[in-house]
Design an enzyme around this catalytic site. Structure first.
Site, PDB file in Angstrom:
ATOM      1  CG  HIS A   1      -1.801   1.165   1.344  1.00 18.61           C
ATOM      2  ND1 HIS A   1      -2.169   1.689   2.568  1.00 18.61           N
ATOM      3  CD2 HIS A   1      -2.392   1.944   0.416  1.00 18.61           C
ATOM      4  CE1 HIS A   1      -2.950   2.730   2.375  1.00 18.61           C
ATOM      5  NE2 HIS A   1      -3.107   2.908   1.082  1.00 18.61           N
TER       6      HIS A   1
ATOM      7  CD  GLU B   1      -2.410   2.731  -3.837  1.00 16.05           C
ATOM      8  OE1 GLU B   1      -2.927   3.850  -3.650  1.00 16.05           O
ATOM      9  OE2 GLU B   1      -2.870   1.681  -3.340  1.00 16.05           O
ATOM     10  CG  HIS B   2       0.033   6.154  -0.553  1.00 15.45           C
ATOM     11  ND1 HIS B   2      -0.534   7.237   0.083  1.00 15.45           N
ATOM     12  CD2 HIS B   2      -0.907   5.170  -0.491  1.00 15.45           C
ATOM     13  CE1 HIS B   2      -1.737   6.932   0.508  1.00 15.45           C
ATOM     14  NE2 HIS B   2      -1.985   5.673   0.185  1.00 15.45           N
TER      15      HIS B   2
ATOM     16  CD  GLU C   1      -5.221   5.310   2.993  1.00 14.87           C
ATOM     17  OE1 GLU C   1      -5.690   4.294   2.411  1.00 14.87           O
ATOM     18  OE2 GLU C   1      -4.324   6.014   2.513  1.00 14.87           O
TER      19      GLU C   1
END
Length: 342
Positions: A124, A127-128, A205
């Site tokens: 994750h 991805e950022h 997040e």
């Protein structure tokens, strides 16, 4: 991305995800596709080997599906083509002369199940980080600014076994968007100056998710799985799991993870635009043929997510908001190979 963003406006990304399994079923019959090497040799034999072949032609190993082989409703104005590049990346092209908006999506066959144990949430976080600059376009906002200036936007989502990136943009500006998009998968910089800041964004997040009942129920479900299975693990990432105390080590793992998993043979690209198929092909091939060769790494599963001694349970949880619901879950064997079966 936020949960709402993950599960809305995803149709473009799903196109590339489905393309992972769809190519054999786009053909008009269930005949076995000929080996790629055979397809290529037949094409060369039929047309003659030209001494001055262009780089784009060299990048195409085979046309897997031509437009005439695609089954479509009579009202569909699009034409289609599916290619496989020399590096193994498959490309689904759709030409729609009526489209005012162009779009593309790329799905990589890797996700949170491949997180290293010492860096849970790395998929994750990776991805950022791809959005924060490449060697050709080092400015962090170059990609997003280009899209927003030309009527477009973008997003991405990381799942357990797949990660998808997608964008849309005004049709005349597809080539510029593709050029910036392709660099994500060719030369990401993982700029050290942005790692700590983006790690904090992921941590925020994760914190926000913890107040959402849907996400909390998912964590309850994960807690019922076998500890040896990757589904059991925390996969969003936070400051602790991503290694906030060792930023150089985190960057090193980002680079290694990218090299091991982000390889052309593990990727599928879908592009739709108003340009003819030949022009779309040149746009895609001149850029994505530079993606690293390889097939990525499939996840390994030492056990079933729910062994027989872990099923037949009733779990009760109290939500944060006033709500009552009941859900039933049961494990099934992998169903991907039956995706298009009736």
């Amino acid at each position: 991305p936020e949960v709402a963003q993950r599960f809305s406006a995803m149709s473009i990304g799903i196109g590339a995800l489905v393309a992972l399994r769809a190519v054999p079923y786009l053909q008009t019959s269930l005949r076995r596709a000929k080996p790629l090497a055979s397809l290529r040799s037949q094409r060369l034999a039929g047309h003659g080997v030209r001494c001055q072949a262009t780089a784009v032609e060299q990048a195409v190993q085979a046309t897997l599906v031509a437009d005439k082989e695609v089954r479509r409703p009579p009202s569909d104005p699009r034409t289609y083509r599916v290619l496989q590049l020399e590096n193994g990346l498959q490309v689904l092209l759709a030409s729609d002369p009526t489209a005012s908006t162009a779009a593309a999506a790329l799905t990589v066959q890797c996700g949170t199940f491949q997180d290293p144990l010492e860096r849970l949430g790395l998929a994750h976080f990776h991805e950022h980080m791809l959005f924060l600059g490449t060697e050709k376009y080092p400015k962090e906002d170059e990609y997003s600014r280009y899209l927003s200036e030309h009527g477009g936007d973008s997003n991405a989502f990381t799942m357990s076994e797949y990660t998808t990136y997608y964008f849309k943009v005004g049709s005349p500006f597809l080539e510029g968007a593709l050029d910036r998009f392709a660099e994500f998968f060719i030369s990401p910089t993982f700029d050290p100056s942005g790692i700590e800041r983006e790690m904090k964004a992921v941590d925020s997040e994760s914190t926000n998710y913890s107040t959402e009942d849907g996400w909390r129920l998912l964590q309850v479900l994960k807690a019922t799985a076998a500890e040896e299975h990757p589904f059991f693990r925390f996969d969003v990432g936070n400051l602790d799991t991503l290694g906030a105390e060792d930023l150089p080590g985190t960057r090193e793992q980002l680079v290694d993870w990218n090299k091991n998993h982000y390889q052309a043979g593990a990727m599928k690209l879908a592009v739709v635009g108003q340009q003819p198929l030949e022009e779309l092909e040149k746009m895609a091939l001149s850029r994505f043929s530079r993606v690293r060769v390889g097939k990525g790494q499939e996840p390994s599963y030492p056990t079933l997510p729910w062994p027989k001694d872990q099923v037949g349970r009733i779990v009760k949880s109290v939500p944060l908001k006033e709500a009552r619901s009941i859900s039933a879950y049961w494990p099934l064997p992998p169903m991907q190979k039956h995706l298009f079966a009736k």
